[in-house]
Design an enzyme around this catalytic site. Structure first.
Site, PDB file in Angstrom:
ATOM      1  CG  ASP A   7      -0.778   0.579   2.222  1.00 51.74           C
ATOM      2  OD1 ASP A   7       0.946   0.399   2.571  1.00 51.74           O
ATOM      3  OD2 ASP A   7      -0.983   0.124   3.726  1.00 51.74           O
ATOM      4  CB  CYS A  64       1.279  -2.214   5.130  1.00 51.07           C
ATOM      5  SG  CYS A  64       0.874  -3.663   6.274  1.00 51.07           S
ATOM      6  CB  THR A  66       2.815  -2.354  11.430  1.00 48.91           C
ATOM      7  OG1 THR A  66       1.464  -2.414  10.439  1.00 48.91           O
ATOM      8  CG2 THR A  66       2.149  -0.370  11.717  1.00 48.91           C
ATOM      9  CG  HIS A  97      11.998 -23.778  12.147  1.00 45.05           C
ATOM     10  ND1 HIS A  97      12.280 -23.516  13.222  1.00 45.05           N
ATOM     11  CD2 HIS A  97      13.125 -23.607  12.114  1.00 45.05           C
ATOM     12  CE1 HIS A  97      13.479 -23.638  13.528  1.00 45.05           C
ATOM     13  NE2 HIS A  97      14.115 -24.017  13.324  1.00 45.05           N
ATOM     14  CG  HIS A 132      11.008 -27.424  11.540  1.00 43.35           C
ATOM     15  ND1 HIS A 132      10.559 -27.054  12.204  1.00 43.35           N
ATOM     16  CD2 HIS A 132      12.307 -27.482  10.816  1.00 43.35           C
ATOM     17  CE1 HIS A 132      11.532 -26.718  12.975  1.00 43.35           C
ATOM     18  NE2 HIS A 132      12.585 -26.752  12.456  1.00 43.35           N
TER      19      HIS A 132
HETATM   20  C1  RB5 Z   1      -1.985   2.870   6.178  1.00 43.08           C
HETATM   21  O1  RB5 Z   1      -1.895   4.315   7.075  1.00 43.08           O
HETATM   22  C2  RB5 Z   1      -1.238   1.696   7.243  1.00 43.08           C
HETATM   23  O2  RB5 Z   1      -3.151   1.088   8.418  1.00 43.08           O
HETATM   24  C3  RB5 Z   1      -0.996   0.634   6.594  1.00 43.08           C
HETATM   25  O3  RB5 Z   1      -0.021   0.478   5.830  1.00 43.08           O
HETATM   26  C4  RB5 Z   1      -0.402  -1.055   7.917  1.00 43.08           C
HETATM   27  O4  RB5 Z   1       0.084  -0.183   8.942  1.00 43.08           O
HETATM   28  C5  RB5 Z   1      -1.941  -1.462   8.444  1.00 43.08           C
HETATM   29  O5  RB5 Z   1      -1.632  -2.559   8.865  1.00 43.08           O
END
Ligand code: RB5
Length: 151
Positions: A7, A64, A66, A97, A132
């Site tokens: 994203d 994304c 996080t 694993h 595994h």
């Molecule tokens: C977008 O702002 C953010 O929420 C997305 O990139 C991600 O971190 C979601 O888990």
């Protein structure tokens, strides 16, 4: 063939990861996003996870902000073992694993040089099999039961 998507929160790191892969002569197809406009990560996570689940792509990379949202989406798909990795150790272990077929990273979490080392670790590590594999078979069994509504 590898596929990659992000994203807006993962766009910058996606471009770097594509460069690392190209340097390593790994063919990669980019399924977007292509600019910094805000988008919804499930729309991009599902593209990669569906292709890996159907066997249309060997491995996938999702990024994304996080990595959390993308990993939640990707692990909804049968046969997908998406690993949210944070460092070289988890990058190596998710192959050794868990035989992860998708790695997920946080573009707002990782420094570029760390991400480069993580992708290299994932590429250069082999799945260990043995006990595994037994554990992965159990995951596949659980997946089948869930699909049949036996939960
Ligand atoms: C977008 O702002 C953010 O929420 C997305 O990139 C991600 O971190 C979601 O888990």
């Amino acid at each position: 063939m590898f596929i990659i998507a992000s994203d807006h929160g993962g766009l910058e790191l996606k471009e770097l990861v594509k460069t690392f892969l190209e340097e390593r002569q790994v063919a990669v197809r980019d399924l977007g996003t292509g600019n910094s406009e805000s988008v919804d990560y499930p729309d991009f996570g599902e593209k990669v996870a569906r292709a890996v689940s159907r066997g249309e792509a060997e491995k996938g990379i999702l990024i994304c902000g996080t990595g959390i949202g993308m990993s939640i989406v990707a692990n909804k798909f049968p046969g997908v073992r998406a690993a949210l990795i944070n460092d070289e150790f988890t990058a190596r272990m998710c192959k050794e694993h868990n035989n992860a077929n998708i790695i997920v990273m946080g573009g707002r979490v990782l420094a570029p040089e760390v991400a480069r080392k993580m992708v290299a670790a994932w590429l250069d590590t082999a799945f260990e099999g043995g006990r595994h594999q037994r554990r992965l078979d159990k995951i596949a069994q659980i997946e089948q039961e869930v699909q049949k509504g036996q939960i």
